[in-house]
Design an enzyme around this catalytic site. Sequence first.
Site, short mmCIF file in Angstrom:
data_model
loop_
_atom_site.label_atom_id
_atom_site.label_comp_id
_atom_site.label_asym_id
_atom_site.label_seq_id
_atom_site.Cartn_x
_atom_site.Cartn_y
_atom_site.Cartn_z
N ASP A 1 0.81 -1.22 0.00
CA ASP A 1 0.00 0.00 0.00
C ASP A 1 0.84 1.27 0.00
O ASP A 1 0.30 2.37 -0.02
CB ASP A 1 -0.93 0.01 1.23
CG ASP A 1 -1.96 -1.11 1.17
OD1 ASP A 1 -2.47 -1.38 0.07
OD2 ASP A 1 -2.23 -1.72 2.22
N ASP A 2 2.16 1.13 0.00
CA ASP A 2 3.04 2.29 0.01
C ASP A 2 3.08 2.92 -1.38
O ASP A 2 3.27 2.23 -2.39
CB ASP A 2 4.45 1.84 0.42
CG ASP A 2 5.42 3.00 0.52
OD1 ASP A 2 5.54 3.58 1.62
OD2 ASP A 2 6.05 3.35 -0.50
N PHE A 3 2.93 4.26 -1.44
CA PHE A 3 2.87 4.95 -2.73
C PHE A 3 4.18 4.79 -3.51
O PHE A 3 4.16 4.58 -4.72
CB PHE A 3 2.56 6.45 -2.52
CG PHE A 3 2.48 7.22 -3.80
CD1 PHE A 3 1.37 7.11 -4.63
CD2 PHE A 3 3.51 8.05 -4.20
CE1 PHE A 3 1.29 7.81 -5.82
CE2 PHE A 3 3.44 8.76 -5.39
CZ PHE A 3 2.33 8.64 -6.20
#
Length: 211
Positions: free
Chosen positions: A160-162
């Site tokens: 979920d890390d950009f």
Amino acid sequence: MPTFNDKLKAAKKHLARVDRTMARLIRDIGPCALRPFRRSPYESLTRAIAHQQLHGRAAETILGRFVALYPGQRFPEPHEVLATHFARLRAVGFSRNKVTAIRDIAAKARDGIVPTRAQARRLDDEELILRLVEIYGVGRWTVEMLLIFTLGRLDVLPVDDFGIQSGFKAAYQLRRRPTKADFQRVTDCWQPFRSVGSWYLWRHADGLKKR
């Protein structure tokens, strides 16, 4: 017993062998420079809350004021934070929600829910995630950062890390945002070194921003 550097070298060899795209990133970026902080999980979670939704310099300024409330301490102990009036913590620059989260981290550390580094070694990644997301303001991503950058866990993939998503999309030439299925299809073979693969995706995303 292999050192952390030995493990990074093994990770680099493994990733280059099982994934041609990752082999190219490793060649272009160079050796993995992942170096975990020697901090307690309690301190790392507190610092992570301070950094939420803030530029790094602003967060560090507020953290400096926070630590200054406790002269002679490198970082305050949980019982000291809990003994500090809510308004005094607000005055250093924390929002109400951040003060609530920081006090909850301190309470959970005092009660043994937030483990010490030694205790954390006996818990696997998912056990730590399930345990720590019960803290106010702490989500899965925050615990994943703790696992990688404090505890040095080598098989964590924060999907979920950009930055991870941006690096993955560019490296694997996707036209859309990657899904969890995309990550699973590509990165299952990275195990047990997905943290190192994640580090290369972050660096790849950084390089794209600079260009």
